[in-house]
Design a protein around this motif. Structure first.
Motif: not given
Length: 363
Positions: A311, A305, A329, A326, A308-309
């Motif tokens: 990004l 999380n 992840l 990326e 992704e935040s």
């Protein structure tokens, strides 16, 4: 701190309290306006590359019991800080919380340290005086510097000159709460290497990295304290030293780099004072995990999380960061600085850091 500095801080505090009395005198309900400290009121200043507060404000008003209590606590805190400056004393944020229990109004006492901490932040913002100038100290941070830097430090026992390599033990020179009391006398360093963990900092010092590469090794001790970030900024601004930040390969460590380089949301009112936008990331990269087959741990849900935040975070809106995040992840792994020891205790100082520094044009 000089008497002149104390006097200026006192003046701003007294002016703030006087405004409440003036409002009473005009028959107005006392108020205090502050920038709204939420994510929706944080703006990324493209010109200075730091976080700043936007135009939205919230008002503390005595027209409600809750608001009146907040302003009462502000007045008591202002009085305490003014007396502290008058006596040339200092206290910690923790002590302020406990000291409030001795105040003669139960309504003025703080219910938690978070509340007293926020009050100091409020007064910083409205008075434009830093808490260091209020003589408010955090609990001991323990962050240190090791390297070829000669300084003059102001202490209660007078001035003393210190060489941060020759005059200190293996632990290095401990950064004071207010690094603006330090005067830079001479510096033979070529760059600053800000290091996240104590274990890696000790490895670099033991291997003589500061001596071989003329590096100023600053131990961040995890999320860096304000004093550490302020010193790093001064080293860059006043001595022209390039700054690199060496961290683990996980989203929380990337945020450590972000706080050094671009500032943090919590201290957005001080970004121009604390942030060093020119700082470069030299930490362990997700691509290093793959290239060197480093020992890893799986990404947790909170790690994913957070990545992704990031990004969507303006601080990481570059092709470099997008690519690295990326990759992380995709592989679903994170790794620590000290995982580089899997390739030998000297790998980090003999190979990894010299190669990275050469890529950056610093060697």
């Amino acid at each position: 701190m000089s008497t002149d500095s104390n006097t200026e801080a006192q003046k701003k505090l007294i002016d703030l309290a006087a405004e409440f009395y003036d409002q009473f005198d005009r028959g107005e309900i006392p108020t205090m306006s502050l920038p709204t400290r939420t994510k929706t009121n944080i703006e990324y200043d493209e010109d200075s590359n730091v976080w700043v507060y936007g135009d939205r404000e919230s008002t503390r008003s005595a027209n409600s019991i809750r608001g009146a209590r907040k302003l009462l606590k502000a007045v008591y805190t202002i009085e305490f800080l003014n007396n502290q400056l008058e006596e040339d004393r200092s206290s910690t944020l923790r002590e302020l919380y406990y000291l409030s229990e001795s105040w003669d109004s139960d309504e003025a006492q703080f219910s938690s340290q978070d509340e007293s901490n926020q009050m100091i932040e409020d007064l910083e913002i409205v008075s434009e005086v830093t808490r260091e100038d209020f003589h408010m100290r955090p609990e001991e941070s323990g962050a240190t510097v090791m390297g070829p830097l000669h300084i003059r430090e102001q202490t209660r026992r007078g001035e003393r000159k210190i060489h941060c390599q020759k005059d200190v033990g293996e632990g290095g020179y401990q950064i004071p709460n207010n690094p603006d009391t330090i005067e830079f006398l001479d510096c033979d360093a070529d760059f600053v290497l800000a290091v996240e963990t104590g274990g890696m900092r000790d490895r670099l010092v033991e291997n003589g990295f500061d001596e071989e590469y003329n590096a100023l090794i600053v131990h961040l001790k995890g999320q860096p304290a304000r004093a550490t970030r302020r010193l790093i900024k001064r080293l860059q601004d006043e001595l022209g030293l390039p700054v690199t930040v060496f961290t683990d390969a996980d989203p929380w460590s990337y945020r450590i780099y972000g706080s050094v380089a671009y500032g943090s949301i919590k201290s957005a009112h001080l970004s121009k004072y604390l942030a060093t936008p020119e700082a470069q990331f030299i930490g362990v990269r997700p691509e290093d995990i793959v290239e060197y087959d480093l020992p890893t741990d799986p990404l947790s849900d909170s790690d994913i999380n957070a990545l992704e935040s990031e990004l969507e975070d303006p601080r990481f809106q570059t092709e470099y960061w997008k690519e690295q995040i990326e990759i992380q992840l995709d592989i679903g792994k994170k790794s620590e600085q000290q995982a580089l020891a899997s390739r030998g205790l000297d790998f980090v100082t003999d190979t990894y850091l010299p190669d990275r520094l050469e890529e950056m044009g610093m060697l």
